[in-house]
Scaffold this motif. Structure first.
Motif, PDB file in Angstrom:
ATOM      1  N   MET B  97       0.812  -1.220   0.000  1.00 56.34           N
ATOM      2  CA  MET B  97       0.000   0.000   0.000  1.00 56.34           C
ATOM      3  C   MET B  97       0.843   1.266   0.000  1.00 56.34           C
ATOM      4  O   MET B  97       0.407   2.317  -0.448  1.00 56.34           O
ATOM      5  N   THR B  98       2.052   1.182   0.544  1.00 62.31           N
ATOM      6  CA  THR B  98       2.871   2.394   0.621  1.00 62.31           C
ATOM      7  C   THR B  98       4.153   2.287  -0.180  1.00 62.31           C
ATOM      8  O   THR B  98       4.988   3.177  -0.136  1.00 62.31           O
ATOM      9  N   ALA B  99       4.302   1.183  -0.913  1.00 57.52           N
ATOM     10  CA  ALA B  99       5.577   0.962  -1.600  1.00 57.52           C
ATOM     11  C   ALA B  99       5.705   1.740  -2.908  1.00 57.52           C
ATOM     12  O   ALA B  99       6.776   1.794  -3.482  1.00 57.52           O
ATOM     13  N   LEU B 100       4.617   2.293  -3.397  1.00 52.26           N
ATOM     14  CA  LEU B 100       4.686   2.984  -4.680  1.00 52.26           C
ATOM     15  C   LEU B 100       4.459   4.481  -4.528  1.00 52.26           C
ATOM     16  O   LEU B 100       3.708   4.920  -3.650  1.00 52.26           O
ATOM     17  N   ASN B 101       5.101   5.247  -5.415  1.00 52.40           N
ATOM     18  CA  ASN B 101       4.975   6.698  -5.386  1.00 52.40           C
ATOM     19  C   ASN B 101       3.554   7.107  -5.796  1.00 52.40           C
ATOM     20  O   ASN B 101       3.119   6.821  -6.910  1.00 52.40           O
TER      21      ASN B 101
END
Lengths: 326, 267, 272
Positions: B97-101
């Protein structure tokens, strides 16, 4: 396909949001116009006498009163004015013997570019400074940025203007110490006259924005997606400028929006220092001359300018934060 | 031997002094092999992953050696490591959920992995990104290229993560708890994709998990970690059937009996 | 013994200096700040006067001291009045919620569109210039500032468990507000107070610069700068002292506010 958690719930969409904000803008403007009108109507004494002086002939006074519609009830006068605003007829300034609309148009041609230039300059200073400060916390640039932030917000912008005139204009002569040649004199000469005033306006803004940028970058540097970028092979510098900074701009733009009204207020002072024929000096001289028609309309325009710029900043969000787009 | 870790020790400078999170780790991985690293939270397995790819947090001081194709990664400069990350070592993280820009399309984030290491045109990179998205079985890939991360589900985002990590067909892939944060139904799919691609591309996989089921399913060999130390290493079947160490036995015994039986544990 | 933040010490010292100078100026200044002394006009800093003399020969140093009183008293009054109203409004909004809160927040947004300098211009049309107008303009802007801060802080507190406990114990809303909410938000209010007073000094200076502040002969930093502009090349010292005074005073108050904020920040406390 299962509707798993994480699919955006922003289905309301940016267009609907913007439309709602626009309606609110108009409603606020309406409310403000009423307040302005009411305040002006509360000016003690006879407006005609105030404008022309008590020694003016009774006929002239009566004529002006009629022209101003002072013999009509309050609400009618208000609606009359509103109608005029919408159709572009703002009455005539008796000091300048020009339609107020024309006057305001001429002055906006100075104030708007000035404000725009100041915004650009403040971003050009604060974003790189804030990013570099955040890249090495407690390093030399961070200390410099902290110093700049503290001093920049404490120093009055009109004093910066005076210092710039003293130190730059009078010493080196690269920029005029005041005045505005008009856009007809050429783009560069006109822009030249706006540089020092824009710097005076930009410095306090940049001081505020530097802090915001630094905080935003520091918070974002630890985020997971930055780690993913590094794991791809991005160097620390690449990850900083291509991944962190674009996301850091969001709170910076937020703060910029909050500072708009302060910036516009600043133009009043800075235009005065540099004798620029802008909205600020118009408001001020109209006040001094007791040209109430102008004061009233300029006040409304200021409000519209501030609210309009806020709205523009809001619209800008959709561009920089994709989550708000669909 | 593709990856050889010898005596890896990682310490941190804290306010109270020096804290060590990894104590003399020895580990090896051959090309095309899948090594499971199992341990509970605090065992240091994530630190091991970060140390291997060179993304330890600030203040960490690693010692020992991490040899990839003979070169000690701990001796390389940041610039040299940046060239290796993505190209020779790929990594998948736990939290999709937070790994991508959030401000970039998923397509451009995959393409970026290519641009960082190769001279490649934008349209070529785009085409390759599309192919990679199809490889990880993302539905309606051509449409999804221009989607933003928040428009994708957790499972889809993790697939994008896999696509990014495998974009340059690295020899070593590190997967740190790749399915832990996903819904149960999605976990199996992701593991399937991972398994298939790793076999297909002959990639050496370091699979980190706290779940023996995941390890048993995919790993050829397994290393058991506790409190920053290696407790036991061996083939997956061997370790499960004949655990040598008390801690391993403890880990296995915490699994329900039926699962253990399914894994081949005779006890 | 707890280490006090550096910003608090420095800010406190600077602010104390200015307050002392302001109060002192009511009883004594080196020279009468309004005394015109033509033979000394435009004298640069030297043995005659620490900061020089202006175009009327008035002593700059004395004017700076007297100006401190003007700036500080006006700024303080405006922030105080507006702050009290804003705090009350914000706390009420947080307590009552619903329609009242919504209306208050909307009105706040509208007032926010009118920074003190602009509203002062408008007010000056009605009331004329002078300190009352300035104080009113400042106070008006302080209302939404304080309302916003206190509402936010009060809402945070209200969500906490001990408020729930007090409610269940049967305490009335007003009692809860006074006994529990206000002491906890007091720190934030005081911090805002310091920072906003600094900004109010800038506002007062700006208005005085435009001629809308206190009338002569009462000294005012802003007006000193306006007068200095005419003599900018002939007597640059006239422009330096008042500007430095304003900047230092605001800096001191900002640092004080920051220091107080650091000291009372719950995050800081819990890290011990």
């Amino acid at each position: 396909m299962a509707q798993a958690a994480g699919i955006s719930q922003h289905g309301k969409g940016a267009p609907a949001r913007l439309a709602r904000r626009f309606v609110f803008l108009l409603a606020s403007l309406l409310a403000v116009s009423f307040v302005i009108f009411a305040v002006m109507a509360a000016v003690p004494g006879d407006p005609a006498e105030i404008m022309l002086g008590t020694s003016a002939a009774p006929d002239t006074l009566a004529a002006l009163r009629h022209q101003l519609g002072l013999d009509q009830p309050f609400l009618l006068r208000y609606l009359d004015w509103l109608f005029g605003v919408l159709t572009g007829d703002l009455g005539n300034s008796y000091t300048y013997s020009t339609p107020v609309a024309v006057l305001i148009g001429e002055r906006l041609a100075v104030t708007l570019p000035l404000a725009g230039l100041a915004i650009l300059l403040s971003l050009a200073i604060s974003v790189p400074l804030g990013v570099l400060a955040a890249a090495r916390p407690n390093g030399p640039i961070d200390l410099l940025a902290a110093l700049f932030a503290q001093i920049g917000i404490a120093v009055p912008n009109f004093w910066i203007g005076l210092l710039l005139i003293l130190g730059v204009a009078l010493t080196f002569g690269w920029f005029p110490a005041g005045g505005f040649p008009g856009w007809e004199a050429g783009f560069l000469p006109a822009l030249n006259a706006l540089v020092l005033p824009a710097i005076a306006l930009a410095i306090p803004q940049a001081a505020v924005l530097t802090r915001v940028t630094r905080t935003a970058v520091i918070e974002l540097i630890g985020e997971d997606f930055v780690r993913t970028a590094r794991a791809k092979g991005a160097t620390p510098a690449y990850a900083l400028w291509r991944h962190v900074v674009p996301n850091a701009l969001i709170p910076v733009v937020t703060m910029l929006g909050l500072q708009i009204s302060v910036l516009i207020a600043g133009t009043v002072l800075v235009e005065n220092v540099f004798a620029l024929p802008g909205m600020g000096t118009l408001a001020y001289s109209a006040l001094a001359q007791r040209d109430l028609i102008v004061v009233q309309n300029v006040a409304l325009f200021f409000a519209a300018l501030v609210m309009g710029l806020n709205f523009a900043v809001d619209a800008l969000y959709a561009v920089i934060d994709p989550r708000l787009r669909r | 031997m593709m990856l050889e870790i010898e005596g890896l020790t990682v310490g941190f400078k804290t306010r109270k002094g020096r804290e060590e999170v990894l104590h003399g780790i020895d580990l090896s991985l051959s090309q095309g092999e899948t090594l499971g690293v199992i341990g509970e939270s605090g065992s240091g397995k994530s630190m091991l992953a970060l140390a291997t790819i060179g993304l330890l947090p600030r203040g960490a001081s690693p010692s020992g050696s991490i040899r990839l194709f003979g070169d000690d990664l701990l001796l390389l400069s940041e610039r040299q490591m940046s060239a290796i990350r993505g190209a020779k070592i790929g990594m998948i993280f736990q939290e999709p959920m937070t790994a991508l820009n959030p401000a970039m399309t998923v397509g451009s984030q995959i393409a970026e992995a290519l641009h960082l290491h190769r001279e490649i045109s934008r349209s070529q990179a785009r085409g390759e990104a599309l192919r990679l998205m199809e490889m990880v079985r993302i539905a309606r890939a051509p449409d999804r290229l221009n989607s933003y991360p928040h428009e994708l589900s957790g499972g889809e985002r993790q697939r994008v993560g896999i696509a990014i990590a495998l974009a340059l067909k690295p020899a070593l892939l590190i997967a740190d708890e790749p399915t832990t944060a996903l819904d149960v139904t999605v976990q199996a799919e992701i593991l399937d994709i991972l398994d298939q691609l790793v076999r297909q591309l002959g990639i050496g996989l370091m699979l980190i998990s706290h779940d023996f089921g995941v390890i048993a399913r995919m790993a050829d060999r397994v290393t058991v970690m506790q409190a920053g130390r290696v407790m036991e290493t061996g083939t997956t079947e061997g370790v499960i059937r004949r655990p040598q160490h008390a801690y391993t036995r403890k880990l296995l015994s915490s699994l329900p009996r039926r699962v253990r039986a399914g894994l081949g544990d005779p006890s | 013994m707890r280490r006090l933040p550096l910003s608090l010490l420095v800010g406190g010292a600077i602010t104390a200096l200015f307050v002392a100078a302001a109060i002192l100026s009511r009883f004594w200044t080196p020279v009468d700040p309004t005394a015109i002394n033509i033979p000394s006009r435009l004298k640069p800093p030297g043995p005659g006067g620490l900061l020089g003399a202006d175009h009327f020969g008035r002593d700059e140093a004395s004017m700076i001291m007297a100006g401190a009183w003007t700036s500080l008293s006006i700024a303080f009054s405006g922030v105080f009045i507006g702050g009290i109203c804003g705090t009350a409004l914000g706390t009420a909004a947080a307590a009552l919620r619903g329609r009242f809160e919504a209306v208050v927040m909307r009105v706040n947004d509208v007032i926010f569109a009118f920074p003190p300098v602009l509203s002062a211009l408008l007010l000056a049309a009605v009331l004329g210039g002078g300190p009352i107008t300035t104080i009113t303009a400042i106070a008006l802007f302080m209302v939404p500032v304080f309302a916003r801060v206190t509402r936010g802080a009060a809402l945070q507190i209200a969500a906490r468990d001990y408020i729930l406990a007090a409610r269940m114990a049967g305490k009335s809303g007003i009692r809860i507000t006074v006994e529990h909410v206000i002491p906890n938000i007091a720190a934030q209010i005081i911090v805002q107070f310091a920072i906003q007073t600094g900004l109010a000094i800038l506002t007062e200076a700006g208005l005085s610069f435009l001629g809308l502040g206190v009338s002569p002969p009462t000294p005012s930093w802003g007006r000193m700068l306006a007068e200095a502009q005419t003599y900018l090349s002939a007597a640059p010292h006239m422009a330096l002292a008042p500007g430095l005074a304003i900047s230092l005073a605001v800096l001191g108050l900002n640092l004080l506010g920051d220091g107080l904020g650091e000291m009372t920040d719950p995050r800081r406390r819990s890290s011990r």
